[in-house]
Design an enzyme around this catalytic site. Sequence first.
Site, PDB file in Angstrom:
ATOM      1  CE  LYS A  20     -12.919  -3.036   0.837  1.00  0.00           C
ATOM      2  NZ  LYS A  20     -13.277  -4.034   2.101  1.00  0.00           N
ATOM      3  CE  LYS A  63      -4.333  -1.496   1.822  1.00  0.00           C
ATOM      4  NZ  LYS A  63      -5.315  -1.387   2.927  1.00  0.00           N
ATOM      5  CE  LYS A 115      -6.521  -8.039  -1.407  1.00  0.00           C
ATOM      6  NZ  LYS A 115      -6.733  -7.818   0.070  1.00  0.00           N
TER       7      LYS A 115
HETATM    8  P1  AMP Z   1     -10.904  -5.769   3.346  1.00  0.00           P
HETATM    9  O1  AMP Z   1     -11.659  -5.693   2.265  1.00  0.00           O
HETATM   10  O2  AMP Z   1      -9.430  -5.671   3.065  1.00  0.00           O
HETATM   11  O3  AMP Z   1     -11.217  -5.148   4.481  1.00  0.00           O
HETATM   12  O4  AMP Z   1     -10.841  -7.493   3.872  1.00  0.00           O
HETATM   13  C1  AMP Z   1     -11.812  -8.051   4.282  1.00  0.00           C
HETATM   14  C2  AMP Z   1     -11.936  -9.787   4.370  1.00  0.00           C
HETATM   15  O5  AMP Z   1     -11.888 -10.147   3.260  1.00  0.00           O
HETATM   16  C3  AMP Z   1     -10.266  -9.966   4.891  1.00  0.00           C
HETATM   17  O6  AMP Z   1     -10.534 -11.287   5.828  1.00  0.00           O
HETATM   18  C4  AMP Z   1      -9.740 -10.408   3.631  1.00  0.00           C
HETATM   19  O7  AMP Z   1      -8.769 -11.577   4.113  1.00  0.00           O
HETATM   20  C5  AMP Z   1     -10.854 -10.986   3.017  1.00  0.00           C
HETATM   21  N1  AMP Z   1     -10.552 -10.925   1.480  1.00  0.00           N
HETATM   22  C6  AMP Z   1     -10.400  -9.535   0.764  1.00  0.00           C
HETATM   23  N2  AMP Z   1     -10.217  -9.920  -0.589  1.00  0.00           N
HETATM   24  C7  AMP Z   1     -10.116 -11.315  -0.725  1.00  0.00           C
HETATM   25  C8  AMP Z   1      -9.831 -11.916  -1.708  1.00  0.00           C
HETATM   26  N3  AMP Z   1      -9.500 -11.574  -2.837  1.00  0.00           N
HETATM   27  N4  AMP Z   1      -9.859 -13.454  -1.717  1.00  0.00           N
HETATM   28  C9  AMP Z   1     -10.102 -13.938  -0.270  1.00  0.00           C
HETATM   29  N5  AMP Z   1     -10.401 -13.164   0.642  1.00  0.00           N
HETATM   30  C10 AMP Z   1     -10.394 -11.747   0.568  1.00  0.00           C
END
Ligand code: AMP
Length: 330
Positions: free
Chosen positions: A195, A111, A192
């Site tokens: 969003k 980041k 990955k």
């Molecule tokens: P975040 O959107 O970064 O707050 O992520 C929230 C949760 O979603 C965390 O547990 C991440 O590890 C999971 N997560 C986010 N993106 C992915 C992805 N592409 N594949 C699997 N898990 C994800």
Amino acid sequence: MKKVLSGIQPSGSLTLGNYIGAMKNFVKLQEEYECYFMVVDLHAVTVPQEPASLREQSEAVAALFIAAGIDPARSNVYLQSHVPQHAELCWLMTTLTSMGELERMTQFKDKSSGKDTVGAGLFVYPALMAADILVYNADLVPVGEDQKQHLELTRDLAGRFNHRYGEFFTIPEPYIPKVGARIMSLDDGTKKMSKSNPNAGSYIALLDPPDVIRKKISRATTDSGREVVYDPANKPEISNLMSIYAECSGLSLAEITGRYEGQMYGGFKKDLAEVVVAALEPLQERYHEIRSSGAITDILASGAERARAVASVTLQGVKDRMGFLPPRSK
Ligand code: AMP
Ligand code: TRP
């Protein structure tokens, strides 16, 4: 009863990656655990957020938790910023964390790379995540693969505190799915699904309408070759689509391989689009019902109230052990 805690940042529309990697497990675990599911708004502001969009996304993520099947009568659903103990424990955790540990975090490296200025909040972010988990003495933390390193740091910090001040914190375990822990981007099988990717075609948002989902899947890049086989090392893109198929249909990878043996990508992608649409339709319907009912405000208020009651007891215990004098009334 053992405790589960997890959080998702309100920093954009949630994706199928969030759902498969994390939220699906939230729903499953609430059957057996006392659960804390947070919208981590304090984490979201480690990168700039538009105030109006932070407000909207915070409520939207909470509504998606409920729409995905989290039962607010059973699990605590709330905003991180409504429980001030997180931020206070975070400060205490930063005093136990070394600069070197934070510098090694791959999410920080990703980041911050290429940025002229990087906020200090982004750097200490893992200490806040450790506070989130430890303030409830959570046993289990359901997350996607990308959070594993943060969880390891949390475990180290808990152990360090216990060693220095006496046994106190539970050492939490990560709970990472076997299939779907890292759903990849639709335009690049090595990144990955996220969003925060500026190309909306790279992810499926949980609230994308059916036709948008169909279009995104039909345009998803696929590896050279034409066979539908699961081989993440050599065919990351088709393997990723197969993982999505498996997670949205309930079929195993072996069943999917059998079903599409000898067939080409086109037919598989068409079916995949319908599988994803069918999986998301009921969630989208519930989401719109919840948003228009206005029920979220009350759900968040009672979730935060219960969370504060637990968190304040832990925080007081931490402060006592570290040597802070308790406040006395006159
Ligand atoms: P975040 O959107 O970064 O707050 O992520 C929230 C949760 O979603 C965390 O547990 C991440 O590890 C999971 N997560 C986010 N993106 C992915 C992805 N592409 N594949 C699997 N898990 C994800
Ligand atoms: N850092 C996590 C992410 O970006 C979100 C998060 C914050 C979290 N606090 C947490 C996840 C506590 C699990 C437990 O995905």
